[in-house]
Design an enzyme around this catalytic site. Structure first.
Site, PDB file in Angstrom:
ATOM      1  CE  LYS A 110       3.503  22.428 -36.493  1.00 25.01           C
ATOM      2  NZ  LYS A 110       4.014  23.815 -36.304  1.00 25.01           N
ATOM      3  NE  ARG A 124       7.990  22.468 -37.032  1.00 22.61           N
ATOM      4  CZ  ARG A 124       7.702  21.451 -37.832  1.00 22.61           C
ATOM      5  NH1 ARG A 124       8.279  20.269 -37.645  1.00 22.61           N
ATOM      6  NH2 ARG A 124       6.824  21.607 -38.792  1.00 22.61           N
ATOM      7  N   GLY A 179      -0.229  28.975 -38.567  1.00 23.73           N
ATOM      8  CA  GLY A 179       0.477  30.239 -38.679  1.00 23.73           C
ATOM      9  C   GLY A 179       0.315  31.159 -37.479  1.00 23.73           C
ATOM     10  CG  MET A 181       1.954  31.076 -31.401  1.00 25.80           C
ATOM     11  SD  MET A 181       1.525  29.940 -30.127  1.00 25.80           S
ATOM     12  CE  MET A 181       0.158  29.084 -30.852  1.00 25.80           C
ATOM     13  NE  ARG A 226      -2.041  21.314 -41.650  1.00 22.85           N
ATOM     14  CZ  ARG A 226      -1.454  22.491 -41.482  1.00 22.85           C
ATOM     15  NH1 ARG A 226      -1.045  22.865 -40.291  1.00 22.85           N
ATOM     16  NH2 ARG A 226      -1.251  23.297 -42.495  1.00 22.85           N
ATOM     17  CG  HIS A 247     -45.642  31.936 -46.377  1.00 22.77           C
ATOM     18  ND1 HIS A 247     -45.320  32.462 -47.611  1.00 22.77           N
ATOM     19  CD2 HIS A 247     -46.510  30.924 -46.604  1.00 22.77           C
ATOM     20  CE1 HIS A 247     -45.983  31.792 -48.532  1.00 22.77           C
ATOM     21  NE2 HIS A 247     -46.718  30.867 -47.954  1.00 22.77           N
ATOM     22  CB  SER A 263     -45.552  12.099 -37.087  1.00 21.84           C
ATOM     23  OG  SER A 263     -44.616  12.941 -37.706  1.00 21.84           O
ATOM     24  CB  CYS A 302     -42.758  15.383 -39.648  1.00 22.26           C
ATOM     25  SG  CYS A 302     -44.098  15.991 -38.625  1.00 22.26           S
ATOM     26  CE1 TYR A 360     -41.655   9.897 -40.195  1.00 18.00           C
ATOM     27  CE2 TYR A 360     -42.458   7.845 -39.255  1.00 18.00           C
ATOM     28  CZ  TYR A 360     -42.671   9.169 -39.604  1.00 18.00           C
ATOM     29  OH  TYR A 360     -43.872   9.756 -39.353  1.00 18.00           O
TER      30      TYR A 360
HETATM   31  P1  ADP Z   1       3.478  26.060 -39.129  1.00 15.97           P
HETATM   32  O1  ADP Z   1       2.779  25.533 -37.911  1.00 15.97           O
HETATM   33  O2  ADP Z   1       3.194  27.488 -39.374  1.00 15.97           O
HETATM   34  O3  ADP Z   1       3.276  25.179 -40.312  1.00 15.97           O
HETATM   35  P2  ADP Z   1       6.063  24.878 -38.800  1.00 15.97           P
HETATM   36  O4  ADP Z   1       6.411  24.512 -37.408  1.00 15.97           O
HETATM   37  O5  ADP Z   1       5.608  23.784 -39.671  1.00 15.97           O
HETATM   38  O6  ADP Z   1       5.028  26.064 -38.774  1.00 15.97           O
HETATM   39  O7  ADP Z   1       7.372  25.544 -39.385  1.00 15.97           O
HETATM   40  C1  ADP Z   1       7.404  26.477 -40.398  1.00 15.97           C
HETATM   41  C2  ADP Z   1       8.404  26.074 -41.454  1.00 15.97           C
HETATM   42  O8  ADP Z   1       9.664  25.776 -40.890  1.00 15.97           O
HETATM   43  C3  ADP Z   1       7.938  24.867 -42.187  1.00 15.97           C
HETATM   44  O9  ADP Z   1       7.762  25.204 -43.540  1.00 15.97           O
HETATM   45  C4  ADP Z   1       9.017  23.840 -42.037  1.00 15.97           C
HETATM   46  O10 ADP Z   1       9.329  23.313 -43.271  1.00 15.97           O
HETATM   47  C5  ADP Z   1      10.206  24.612 -41.489  1.00 15.97           C
HETATM   48  N1  ADP Z   1      10.852  23.792 -40.473  1.00 15.97           N
HETATM   49  C6  ADP Z   1      10.396  23.488 -39.266  1.00 15.97           C
HETATM   50  N2  ADP Z   1      11.235  22.629 -38.627  1.00 15.97           N
HETATM   51  C7  ADP Z   1      12.257  22.390 -39.473  1.00 15.97           C
HETATM   52  C8  ADP Z   1      13.424  21.568 -39.401  1.00 15.97           C
HETATM   53  N3  ADP Z   1      13.672  20.814 -38.348  1.00 15.97           N
HETATM   54  N4  ADP Z   1      14.248  21.573 -40.466  1.00 15.97           N
HETATM   55  C9  ADP Z   1      13.947  22.326 -41.540  1.00 15.97           C
HETATM   56  N5  ADP Z   1      12.875  23.098 -41.670  1.00 15.97           N
HETATM   57  C10 ADP Z   1      12.020  23.140 -40.641  1.00 15.97           C
HETATM   58 MG    MG Z   2       3.917  23.670 -40.929  1.00 15.46          MG
END
Ligand code: ADP
Ligand code: MG
Ligand code: MG
Length: 930
Positions: free
Chosen positions: A23, A92, A101, A103, A338, A454, A799, A867, A887
């Site tokens: 990220k 984040r 999802g 953390m 991503r 078989h 082969s 083969c 081949y």
């Molecule tokens: P995940 O890895 O679970 O996708 P994120 O780090 O992307 O978690 O964050 C979860 C939510 O928080 C995302 O939907 C994102 O839109 C929102 N978010 C994260 N950073 C910001 C920010 N700087 N301003 C507004 N929303 C944010």
């Molecule tokens: Mg996200």
């Protein structure tokens, strides 16, 4: 000492995912190519590892963080922790490999008594400020202070109930204010301290919480489940980023998008958004989001910005992106991107399209597809939306999904198949005489046997789904039922198999049919152009040859003649041949087989014209064509009884002097006829006993048969050569290759070759034209590898039969290995893969490499292929390319996967060579497979 732990989005190396996490690295890249990303910085994974090592944050980390916060203040004109325009941030997590999802993200960090007032002043929106505040207290309380959600939720629910609203939007400022106060109290009660007012302290606690979460149960379980090793993702980074708000009014929104449709690959805006909402709301399903295209009407200006964002993302990453965005007061911000995950259909379509649009090269178009993914496109698969639970699990022996009525023997399968019923053949295990049941069945299920049983091998060859060795099922053919746990499956009950996973289900589950699309054809055409290795198919019958052709096979690398012997009209002749006690008797049977084999060869050669067809001379031990001893004993017992009945009848007639009082079926049977059959069965029994071997696979088979019964090989060679003459006469260009199995010494080859030479001479004289064919050997014994030079002097091609060669190298019998100890060996890390599926590069591969070198020393243009079953596996193919094979040959339905894999092997040859180099220089034990 002064290690850099913190990087501004504007400075970080966006390619270093290991250091900055996926990220973070992408936030840096997007910032640096001018995409509108809220400013922020990344705290590296190294800081995480050091924190986990020393149980405290590295010394000057917080100084560097404070520094970066200063830069954020300058960039935004806001102040952190004070003032009338406060800076709020999100915290984040993000590691090198995406762990969605895992953390929780903390939003709105930086709010306290003072900044709350500032925020109200700044936005003039008291409701918004309190809403942000209560969200922050709860998230921070949960993530950083470890207070369970329920402690907060109960208060939230109580207020909603009292006010009488279902959704948060129904709550007024006063309610949110009340909730915030309650939440602060929860924190006080649960932690014994006030909610932290010092915003730097807030930030520090949040960073520590993210680092700690790397060792949390959820994350550890996830990494184990998806085999994410520390080498792939070591620690998590933390991204601290200025907040933007999608919930400040109707000119605000938040959403998620794919740059193309991940289900179809269509080049269109794809995704969802919500107006006046914050990040999580879209995913959380609090309100129903709208499709992105609706934005064109609702917020046309922002929609245009979004289209621009999408185009910029794709042209920069040259890959489909999965992105998140927020619109604050009309301005679009991108918060994450991503690589998008897509199904096989979409992956193929986007590859072809992106090349067409000039976005990527053909090489990139090929490399971005994992060859294994193509399997999805070539077999029917279970509807992914189905929620059915499997009742049994066997080995995924041949991919594809099928439903049908359970049938417990091949004859009934054939009968029902003929009247158009969909059937699944269910057996304890199958034998060659069940073959007609395979043709009729949609899928095959066995309760015993491994992936080379078989059933498995034949099903794969035919491209039919097969689940083998489902030990949870007990088949009772006599009672016509099978037991699975507490379920009883009666003959005629419908079941569903998934040969790709080994799952067995009760009832019919919807399947999705495969399609060999125009896009896939085009893509594989590019692959063929790019590759060095050719892709052949293992195909034994004219029908299988036609299927292989459709999949794009460039010839047949292995045609097993004995498969032709198993057809119902031929088996009796083959049995006569085996039972023959004199050479004349045997020759008589062979004379009947000759035209049949010749006709098959003409058909196969013509189908593959002008490409090569490698025919392997008879390989399996003869007893495989005969019934088992047990079966014969039973039959003989019944026949003896029958004989008594017939004799009794004669006696009765003679004594009473009357004509037959016995029912019809007995009327035209004489004792001699029964005796005849009985004698034949007894002869067969004697032969079966005579042929019994302790280790049939190491016994009288392959070229050893050809040496002891030269007339068998002579008949086969004659059939091949006569077929070639016949094709030439029809104006069909053909390239037969005669292949000798199980060879250990050049002398064996020379013996067979002399028969070939004799017949060639004879035929050439008769036909007056020159025969075009080549003569070669299978390499499937260890001795053949060591004698490669001498063999190459007598063979035009090699082969590698890697099924037998692997067994010989490991001294494992495959069946026993797969059913008994191999799973444990894999689990314990003693062996990394199943060497019968993925070529054992470090062991068997060494032998192959040596054989190739020695063989080509003697014969520079020696054609060399593989083969064995491993020949269709991408990793094996990479190795085959590396050692310079000519081949690979694999089952017909696997050909498309192999075609893509041979191109990818060529494109990644450098990378692989480096990997091989590194692998061979490290000592045993570092990697489990060494
Ligand atoms: P995940 O890895 O679970 O996708 P994120 O780090 O992307 O978690 O964050 C979860 C939510 O928080 C995302 O939907 C994102 O839109 C929102 N978010 C994260 N950073 C910001 C920010 N700087 N301003 C507004 N929303 C944010
Ligand atoms: Mg996200
Ligand atoms: Mg073999």
């Amino acid at each position: 000492m002064n290690r850099q732990y913190v990087y501004a989005f504007a400075d970080g190396d966006g390619h270093d995912k290991k250091l900055l996490g996926g990220k973070g690295a992408n936030l840096c890249q997007m910032t640096q190519i001018g995409i509108n990303v809220p400013p922020g910085f990344v705290i590296s994974t190294e800081a995480c590892l050091d924190y986990l090592d020393g149980n405290q944050l590295p010394d000057d980390l917080m100084d560097a963080v404070r520094d970066q916060i200063g830069r954020l203040e300058a960039a935004t004109g806001k102040t952190f922790g004070k003032g009338s325009d406060p800076l709020l941030v999100s915290v984040r997590s993000g590691s090198a490999l995406s762990m969605p999802g895992m953390m929780d993200t903390i939003l709105n960090l930086g709010l306290n008594e003072e900044t709350l007032t500032g925020l109200i002043e700044q936005t003039g929106n008291e409701r918004f400020a309190y809403d942000a505040y209560r969200r922050f207290i709860q998230l921070f309380g949960k993530v950083a202070l470890g207070i369970p959600d329920e402690k907060f939720d109960e208060h939230f629910e109580a207020v909603k109930k009292r006010v009488g609203v279902k959704a948060d939007v129904g709550l007024k400022t006063s309610h949110l204010k009340e909730i915030s106060e309650k939440f602060l109290e929860v924190v006080r009660r649960e932690t014994g301290e006030d909610f932290p007012q010092d915003v730097i302290k807030q930030l520090q606690l949040a960073v520590e919480a993210v680092f700690r979460s790397w060792k949390g149960k959820r994350a550890v379980d996830y990494r184990r489940e998806f085999n994410i090793t520390p080498d792939m993702a070591n620690g998590t980074a933390v991204n601290v980023q200025a907040m933007v708000f999608g919930n400040m009014g109707d000119d605000c929104a938040t959403g998620v998008g794919f740059t193309r449709n991940p289900g179809t690959g269509e080049n269109e805006m794809f995704g969802e958004y919500l107006t006046n909402a914050q990040g999580e709301d879209v995913v959380a399903g609090i309100r129903t989001p709208k499709p992105l295209v609706d934005m064109q009407e609702e917020m046309p200006e922002q929609f245009a910005q979004l289209v621009e964002l999408r185009n910029k993302l794709e042209s920069h990453y040259q890959e489909i992106q999965d992105y998140e965005f927020t619109i604050e007061k009309g301005t679009l911000y991108c918060l994450q991107t991503r690589n998008g995950k897509m199904n096989a259909v979409a992956t193929v379509k986007t590859s072809v399209d992106m090349f067409g649009e000039g976005l990527i090269s053909k090489e990139q178009a090929l490399l971005r597809i994992d060859p294994e993914l193509l399997e999805q496109l070539l077999h029917p698969r279970l509807d992914p939306d189905s929620l059915a639970e499997p009742v049994a699990l066997g080995l995924p022996a041949s991919p594809g999904a099928a439903s049908g009525k359970c049938v417990f023997d091949a004859d009934l399968a054939e009968k029902l198949g003929r009247i158009g019923e969909q059937v699944i053949l269910v057996r304890e295990e199958t034998r060659p005489e069940d073959i007609h049941g395979f043709f009729a069945a949609e899928g095959i299920l066995t309760s015993r046997g491994g992936k080379t049983s078989h059933a498995a091998v034949v099903a794969r060859g035919m491209g039919k789904p097969c689940v083998a060795g489902a030990e949870g099922i007990t088949v009772d053919v006599n009672q016509r039922l099978a037991n699975v746990g507490h379920h009883i499956i009666h003959e005629g009950d419908i079941i569903t198999l998934d040969g790709g996973t080994g799952e067995v289900f009760l009832g019919a589950i919807p399947t999705i049919q495969p399609e060999f699309s125009v896009d896939l054809k085009e893509l594989l055409g590019w692959a063929d152009e790019m590759a060095d290795l050719q892709v052949m198919a293992n195909a034994d019958t004219p029908d299988a040859a036609r299927v292989a052709r459709e999949y794009g096979a460039m010839g047949i690398g292995l045609c097993r003649t004995e498969r032709m012997f198993n057809a119902k009209d031929r088996l009796p002749i083959v049995i006569d041949m085996i039972l023959a006690n004199t050479q004349e008797d045997r020759q008589a049977a062979l004379d009947k087989l000759l035209p049949i084999q010749r006709a098959d060869f003409i058909d196969v050669f013509t189908t593959m014209s002008p490409d090569p067809v490698t025919v392997r001379l008879l390989d399996p031990p003869m007893h495989e064509f005969l019934p088992t001893e047990q079966q014969l004993l039973g039959e003989i017992e019944s026949l003896s009884l029958y004989r008594s009945v017939v004799r009794g009848r004669q006696t009765a007639i003679a004594t009473l002097g009357k004509s037959s009082p016995l029912p019809e079926p007995f009327s035209d049977l004489s004792e001699e006829m029964v005796l005849d059959v009985l004698t034949k069965k007894e002869l067969m029994l004697a032969k079966v006993r005579e042929l019994t071997e302790t280790n049939p696979m190491l016994g009288h088979r392959g070229v050893r048969l050809g040496i002891t019964y030269p007339e068998i090989y002579a008949m086969q060679i004659q059939a091949i050569l006569e077929a070639a003459v016949e094709c030439a006469r029809n104006g069909v260009e053909v390239r037969p290759e005669i292949m000798v199995p199980q060879v250990i010494t050049a002398t064996e080859l020379k013996r067979v070759k002399s028969t070939v030479d004799r017949l060639t001479k004879q035929l050439e004289e008769e036909s007056g034209s020159k025969l075009q064919f080549s003569f070669g050997t299978m390499i499937e014994t260890v001795r053949a590898c060591t004698r490669a030079r001498e063999l190459a002097a007598n063979a035009e091609f090699f082969s590698f039969g890697t099924n037998d060669l692997t067994q010989a190298t490991f001294s494992f019998s495959r069946e026993d290995a797969e059913n008994k100890f191999l799973p444990l060996y894999n689990e314990a890390g003693i062996l990394e893969d199943n060497p019968f599926e993925v070529l054992d590069i470090q062991g068997v591969g060494q032998l192959i490499q040596m054989t190739v070198e020695r063989g080509r020393e003697v014969r520079e243009d020696l054609k060399i292929g593989i083969c064995g079953e491993q020949g269709g596996h991408p990793k094996t193919i990479q190795f085959c390319h590396h050692v310079g094979l000519s081949y690979v040959s694999c089952s017909g339905p696997r050909v498309p996967v192999a075609r893509l894999a041979v191109a990818n092997a060529k494109l990644r040859e450098k990378e692989f060579a480096e990997w091989m180099q590194a692998g061979s220089s490290v000592s045993e034990g570092r990697s489990a497979s060494l």
